[in-house]
Design a protein around this motif. Sequence first.
Motif, PDB file in Angstrom:
ATOM      1  N   ASP A 195       0.822  -1.206   0.000  1.00 28.71           N
ATOM      2  CA  ASP A 195       0.000   0.000   0.000  1.00 28.71           C
ATOM      3  C   ASP A 195       0.860   1.262   0.000  1.00 28.71           C
ATOM      4  N   PRO A 196       0.704   2.122  -1.004  1.00 24.07           N
ATOM      5  CA  PRO A 196       1.506   3.361  -1.047  1.00 24.07           C
ATOM      6  C   PRO A 196       1.246   4.269   0.144  1.00 24.07           C
ATOM      7  N   ASP A 197       0.061   4.128   0.768  1.00 26.20           N
ATOM      8  CA  ASP A 197      -0.240   4.960   1.929  1.00 26.20           C
ATOM      9  C   ASP A 197       0.659   4.632   3.119  1.00 26.20           C
ATOM     10  N   THR A 198       1.291   3.452   3.117  1.00 26.51           N
ATOM     11  CA  THR A 198       2.199   3.073   4.203  1.00 26.51           C
ATOM     12  C   THR A 198       3.653   3.371   3.848  1.00 26.51           C
ATOM     13  N   ASN A 199       3.858   4.018   2.700  1.00 29.93           N
ATOM     14  CA  ASN A 199       5.202   4.392   2.237  1.00 29.93           C
ATOM     15  C   ASN A 199       6.087   3.191   1.893  1.00 29.93           C
ATOM     16  N   VAL A 200       5.480   2.019   1.723  1.00 27.69           N
ATOM     17  CA  VAL A 200       6.276   0.857   1.358  1.00 27.69           C
ATOM     18  C   VAL A 200       6.996   1.083   0.028  1.00 27.69           C
ATOM     19  N   VAL A 201       6.278   1.577  -0.949  1.00 25.41           N
ATOM     20  CA  VAL A 201       6.866   1.774  -2.272  1.00 25.41           C
ATOM     21  C   VAL A 201       7.988   2.808  -2.223  1.00 25.41           C
ATOM     22  N   ASP A 202       7.712   3.962  -1.626  1.00 30.18           N
ATOM     23  CA  ASP A 202       8.731   5.017  -1.585  1.00 30.18           C
ATOM     24  C   ASP A 202       9.967   4.585  -0.814  1.00 30.18           C
ATOM     25  N   ASN A 203       9.777   3.962   0.344  1.00 31.00           N
ATOM     26  CA  ASN A 203      10.926   3.556   1.158  1.00 31.00           C
ATOM     27  C   ASN A 203      11.737   2.453   0.497  1.00 31.00           C
ATOM     28  N   THR A 204      11.036   1.522  -0.176  1.00 30.07           N
ATOM     29  CA  THR A 204      11.739   0.443  -0.868  1.00 30.07           C
ATOM     30  C   THR A 204      12.564   0.983  -2.020  1.00 30.07           C
ATOM     31  N   LEU A 205      11.980   1.847  -2.827  1.00 27.51           N
ATOM     32  CA  LEU A 205      12.717   2.425  -3.946  1.00 27.51           C
ATOM     33  C   LEU A 205      13.860   3.315  -3.459  1.00 27.51           C
ATOM     34  N   LYS A 206      13.606   4.067  -2.386  1.00 26.57           N
ATOM     35  CA  LYS A 206      14.640   4.969  -1.855  1.00 26.57           C
ATOM     36  C   LYS A 206      15.887   4.206  -1.440  1.00 26.57           C
ATOM     37  N   THR A 207      15.689   3.081  -0.779  1.00 23.93           N
ATOM     38  CA  THR A 207      16.838   2.310  -0.308  1.00 23.93           C
ATOM     39  C   THR A 207      17.409   1.418  -1.398  1.00 23.93           C
ATOM     40  N   ASN A 208      16.593   0.535  -1.928  1.00 24.18           N
ATOM     41  CA  ASN A 208      17.099  -0.501  -2.827  1.00 24.18           C
ATOM     42  C   ASN A 208      17.547   0.033  -4.174  1.00 24.18           C
ATOM     43  N   TYR A 209      16.756   0.942  -4.730  1.00 20.79           N
ATOM     44  CA  TYR A 209      17.122   1.457  -6.054  1.00 20.79           C
ATOM     45  C   TYR A 209      17.977   2.716  -5.964  1.00 20.79           C
ATOM     46  N   TYR A 210      17.423   3.787  -5.408  1.00 22.11           N
ATOM     47  CA  TYR A 210      18.170   5.043  -5.394  1.00 22.11           C
ATOM     48  C   TYR A 210      19.383   4.976  -4.472  1.00 22.11           C
ATOM     49  N   GLY A 211      19.276   4.241  -3.369  1.00 24.65           N
ATOM     50  CA  GLY A 211      20.431   4.088  -2.490  1.00 24.65           C
ATOM     51  C   GLY A 211      21.578   3.382  -3.200  1.00 24.65           C
ATOM     52  N   THR A 212      21.261   2.300  -3.920  1.00 24.08           N
ATOM     53  CA  THR A 212      22.289   1.590  -4.676  1.00 24.08           C
ATOM     54  C   THR A 212      22.856   2.466  -5.786  1.00 24.08           C
ATOM     55  N   LEU A 213      21.999   3.238  -6.427  1.00 20.39           N
ATOM     56  CA  LEU A 213      22.450   4.148  -7.480  1.00 20.39           C
ATOM     57  C   LEU A 213      23.419   5.187  -6.922  1.00 20.39           C
ATOM     58  N   HIS A 214      23.024   5.867  -5.854  1.00 21.20           N
ATOM     59  CA  HIS A 214      23.886   6.906  -5.289  1.00 21.20           C
ATOM     60  C   HIS A 214      25.190   6.327  -4.755  1.00 21.20           C
ATOM     61  N   ALA A 215      25.105   5.180  -4.106  1.00 17.74           N
ATOM     62  CA  ALA A 215      26.322   4.540  -3.609  1.00 17.74           C
ATOM     63  C   ALA A 215      27.251   4.183  -4.767  1.00 17.74           C
ATOM     64  N   SER A 216      26.701   3.613  -5.827  1.00 20.70           N
ATOM     65  CA  SER A 216      27.517   3.228  -6.984  1.00 20.70           C
ATOM     66  C   SER A 216      28.235   4.431  -7.580  1.00 20.70           C
ATOM     67  N   LEU A 217      27.508   5.510  -7.782  1.00 20.28           N
ATOM     68  CA  LEU A 217      28.101   6.682  -8.430  1.00 20.28           C
ATOM     69  C   LEU A 217      29.120   7.376  -7.534  1.00 20.28           C
ATOM     70  N   ASN A 218      28.960   7.267  -6.224  1.00 17.86           N
ATOM     71  CA  ASN A 218      29.946   7.840  -5.308  1.00 17.86           C
ATOM     72  C   ASN A 218      31.181   6.963  -5.170  1.00 17.86           C
ATOM     73  N   PHE A 219      30.993   5.652  -5.179  1.00 11.90           N
ATOM     74  CA  PHE A 219      32.128   4.747  -5.019  1.00 11.90           C
ATOM     75  C   PHE A 219      32.976   4.621  -6.282  1.00 11.90           C
ATOM     76  N   LEU A 220      32.335   4.657  -7.436  1.00 12.21           N
ATOM     77  CA  LEU A 220      33.065   4.362  -8.672  1.00 12.21           C
ATOM     78  C   LEU A 220      34.309   5.218  -8.896  1.00 12.21           C
ATOM     79  N   PRO A 221      34.279   6.531  -8.647  1.00  8.50           N
ATOM     80  CA  PRO A 221      35.508   7.313  -8.848  1.00  8.50           C
ATOM     81  C   PRO A 221      36.658   6.892  -7.933  1.00  8.50           C
ATOM     82  N   LEU A 222      36.351   6.181  -6.858  1.00  9.00           N
ATOM     83  CA  LEU A 222      37.386   5.735  -5.924  1.00  9.00           C
ATOM     84  C   LEU A 222      37.990   4.397  -6.322  1.00  9.00           C
TER      85      LEU A 222
END
Length: 289
Positions: A120-147
Motif C-alpha cells: 500500500d503506497p499509503d504506508t510508504n512501502v513503495v517510496d521507502n523500498t525504492l529509496k533504499t534498494n534502487y536510489y540508495g544503490t544508485l547513489h552509492a555506486s556513483l559515489n564509489f566508482l571514482p574511488l
Amino acid sequence: MSSITVGVVTGANKGIGLAIVRKLALQYEGTPGGNPFLIYLTSRDERRGEEALKGITSDAEVKKAKVLVADGGTVDIKHHLLDIADETSIKDFTDFLKKEYSQGINFVINNAGIAMNGFDPDTNVVDNTLKTNYYGTLHASLNFLPLIKPHGRLVNVASMVGGLSKYSSSIQSRFLSAASIADVNSIVEDFRSSVLAGTEQKDGWPRSAYAVSKAGVIGLTRAIAAQEEWKARGILINSCCPGWVRTDMTRGGGVKTPDQGAETPVLLAVGDIGESTGLFWQNERPIRW
C-alpha cells in the motif's frame, strides 16, 4: 612497502552481507609478509555493526584459518557506518575512503537493501523500498566508482525477483533498451506513478515494490557498465542474485545458507570472470535477465 587491497561490503552486519565478508576473509590468498587485505564491513547501525565485527573476528573457522592480522595473517576487517538511504552518509563514507586511500580502493559489493511487508503506497512501502534498494544503490555506486582503481570491481546485489517475465512486453522492452541511468530512473518513476494512481496491474507492473526495485538495480548496473568512463578504466560492473537464502529478509524461507549465497558476489568481486561486465549473474554464471 607492499600495496593494500581494500574492499567495501554494504549492509554487512548480518545475513548475506556478513557471509560475504567472512568468505572474502577466508578465501584471500595472502601470506604473512604479503599484500594486506582490508575489508570494510559497513552497516547503518553502529552497535549492530560492531557486534558483527566482533562475531566475525572470533569466528571459529576464521580463527582456525589464521587469516586475520591478529592471528598472523594479512586480512583486517573494520566497521564503518553507512546508510545507503542517506546521501549524506554515503558522502561521509566516500570522503573518508578518499582521504584514507588516496590511491583508490579495489572493489565494492553493494549488498544493502530492505524488504518491507505489504504494498500500500499509503504506508510508504513503495517510496521507502525504492529509496533504499534502487536510489540508495544508485547513489552509492556513483559515489564509489571514482574511488575504484582501474581494473577494479563494482558488484550490485539484486534478485531473481527482478526478472522481467512478470512485466508487460512494453515495460520489458523499456528495461532492455535502457541506455542510460536517466532511462532507468524514468521507468522506476513510472512504476511509482502507476502505484499512486492505483493502475499498476493494468499498466503492466508486478505488484511488488521489492521486485521493481531489484529490476531497477539490474537495469542501472547495465547502464553504468556501458558508460565510457568506467569502460576506459577497465572497471568490471555486474549485478547478481545470491539465490533464495535463509535470512531475516526472507523470514526464514530459502534453500541456500548465507555462505552459499555469498558465492556469486564474492566471485564477481575478486574471482576470475574474464572481462565480463554489465551482466546479471546467478549460481556463479551470467544468466538471462
